[in-house]
Design a protein around this motif. Sequence first.
Motif, short mmCIF file in Angstrom:
data_model
loop_
_atom_site.label_atom_id
_atom_site.label_comp_id
_atom_site.label_asym_id
_atom_site.label_seq_id
_atom_site.Cartn_x
_atom_site.Cartn_y
_atom_site.Cartn_z
N PRO A 29 0.83 -1.21 0.00
CA PRO A 29 0.00 0.00 0.00
C PRO A 29 0.86 1.26 0.00
O PRO A 29 2.04 1.22 0.36
CB PRO A 29 -0.83 -0.11 1.28
N GLU A 30 0.28 2.36 -0.40
CA GLU A 30 1.02 3.62 -0.50
C GLU A 30 1.44 4.19 0.84
O GLU A 30 2.38 4.97 0.91
CB GLU A 30 0.16 4.64 -1.24
N ASP A 31 0.77 3.84 1.91
CA ASP A 31 1.06 4.45 3.21
C ASP A 31 2.08 3.65 4.03
O ASP A 31 1.95 3.52 5.24
CB ASP A 31 -0.24 4.64 4.00
N THR A 32 3.14 3.14 3.39
CA THR A 32 4.18 2.42 4.12
C THR A 32 5.34 3.35 4.47
O THR A 32 5.56 4.36 3.80
CB THR A 32 4.73 1.26 3.27
N SER A 33 6.06 2.98 5.49
CA SER A 33 7.22 3.78 5.90
C SER A 33 8.37 3.54 4.92
O SER A 33 8.34 2.61 4.12
CB SER A 33 7.66 3.38 7.31
N ASP A 34 9.38 4.37 4.99
CA ASP A 34 10.54 4.21 4.12
C ASP A 34 11.23 2.87 4.36
O ASP A 34 11.68 2.21 3.42
CB ASP A 34 11.55 5.34 4.34
N GLU A 35 11.30 2.45 5.61
CA GLU A 35 11.93 1.17 5.94
C GLU A 35 11.14 0.00 5.36
O GLU A 35 11.70 -0.94 4.81
CB GLU A 35 12.05 1.03 7.46
N GLU A 36 9.81 0.05 5.49
CA GLU A 36 8.96 -1.00 4.92
C GLU A 36 9.08 -1.02 3.40
O GLU A 36 9.13 -2.09 2.79
CB GLU A 36 7.51 -0.79 5.33
N TRP A 37 9.12 0.14 2.78
CA TRP A 37 9.23 0.23 1.32
C TRP A 37 10.57 -0.34 0.85
O TRP A 37 10.62 -1.08 -0.13
CB TRP A 37 9.06 1.67 0.85
N ALA A 38 11.66 -0.02 1.53
CA ALA A 38 12.98 -0.55 1.18
C ALA A 38 12.98 -2.08 1.28
O ALA A 38 13.54 -2.76 0.42
CB ALA A 38 14.05 0.04 2.08
N GLY A 39 12.36 -2.61 2.31
CA GLY A 39 12.25 -4.06 2.45
C GLY A 39 11.47 -4.68 1.31
O GLY A 39 11.84 -5.74 0.78
N TYR A 40 10.39 -4.03 0.91
CA TYR A 40 9.57 -4.52 -0.19
C TYR A 40 10.36 -4.52 -1.50
O TYR A 40 10.31 -5.47 -2.28
CB TYR A 40 8.31 -3.67 -0.34
N VAL A 41 11.10 -3.47 -1.76
CA VAL A 41 11.82 -3.33 -3.02
C VAL A 41 13.04 -4.25 -3.10
O VAL A 41 13.29 -4.87 -4.13
CB VAL A 41 12.25 -1.87 -3.24
N PHE A 42 13.80 -4.36 -2.00
CA PHE A 42 15.10 -5.01 -2.07
C PHE A 42 15.19 -6.41 -1.46
O PHE A 42 16.11 -7.15 -1.80
CB PHE A 42 16.16 -4.12 -1.42
N LEU A 43 14.30 -6.77 -0.57
CA LEU A 43 14.42 -8.06 0.12
C LEU A 43 13.48 -9.10 -0.47
O LEU A 43 12.28 -8.90 -0.54
CB LEU A 43 14.12 -7.89 1.61
N ARG A 44 14.06 -10.21 -0.89
CA ARG A 44 13.30 -11.33 -1.43
C ARG A 44 13.81 -12.62 -0.79
O ARG A 44 14.93 -12.69 -0.30
CB ARG A 44 13.45 -11.42 -2.95
N ASP A 45 12.98 -13.64 -0.85
CA ASP A 45 13.39 -14.95 -0.33
C ASP A 45 14.54 -15.49 -1.18
O ASP A 45 14.64 -15.19 -2.38
CB ASP A 45 12.22 -15.93 -0.39
N ASN A 46 15.39 -16.29 -0.58
CA ASN A 46 16.51 -16.91 -1.28
C ASN A 46 16.71 -18.32 -0.73
O ASN A 46 17.71 -18.63 -0.10
CB ASN A 46 17.78 -16.07 -1.09
N PRO A 47 15.72 -19.21 -0.97
CA PRO A 47 15.77 -20.53 -0.34
C PRO A 47 16.66 -21.51 -1.10
O PRO A 47 16.96 -21.33 -2.29
CB PRO A 47 14.32 -20.99 -0.43
N LYS A 48 17.05 -22.57 -0.41
CA LYS A 48 17.63 -23.73 -1.07
C LYS A 48 16.46 -24.67 -1.32
O LYS A 48 15.80 -25.10 -0.39
CB LYS A 48 18.65 -24.42 -0.17
N GLY A 49 16.18 -24.94 -2.56
CA GLY A 49 15.06 -25.82 -2.89
C GLY A 49 14.14 -25.16 -3.90
O GLY A 49 14.54 -24.30 -4.68
N TRP A 50 12.89 -25.55 -3.87
CA TRP A 50 11.92 -25.07 -4.85
C TRP A 50 11.54 -23.62 -4.57
O TRP A 50 11.31 -23.23 -3.43
CB TRP A 50 10.67 -25.95 -4.85
N PHE A 51 11.46 -22.84 -5.64
CA PHE A 51 11.22 -21.40 -5.54
C PHE A 51 10.32 -20.97 -6.69
O PHE A 51 10.57 -21.34 -7.85
CB PHE A 51 12.58 -20.69 -5.61
#
Length: 80
Positions: A29-51
Motif C-alpha cells: 500500500p502507498e502508506d508504508t514507511s521508508d523502511e517497509e518500502w525498502a524491504g519490499y523493493v530489495f528483500l526477497r526470499d533466497n531458499p535452497k530448494g523449490w522457488f
Amino acid sequence: MMLIECPHCGPRDENEFRYGGQAGVSYRPEDTSDEEWAGYVFLRDNPKGWFHERWFHVHGCRTWFSVERHTLTHEIRKAP
C-alpha cells in the motif's frame, strides 16, 4: 544451460527469457514507511530448494509466466 518451457511456445533455451523475480509478491500500500518500502523493493526470499519465479519470453511470444525452479539443481516445473 537451462531449458524453460514456455506455456505458448514449448521448451526453449534460457537465453530467450528474462528473469522477473520472485512470483507471488503482492504490491504494498502507498502508506508504508521508508523502511517497509525498502524491504519490499530489495528483500526477497533466497531458499535452497523449490522457488516460485516469474519469467518473460523476450525472444518469443513476449508473455509473462510463473514456474517453480529448484535453486540447487535448476530443475524447472510448472507452478501450481
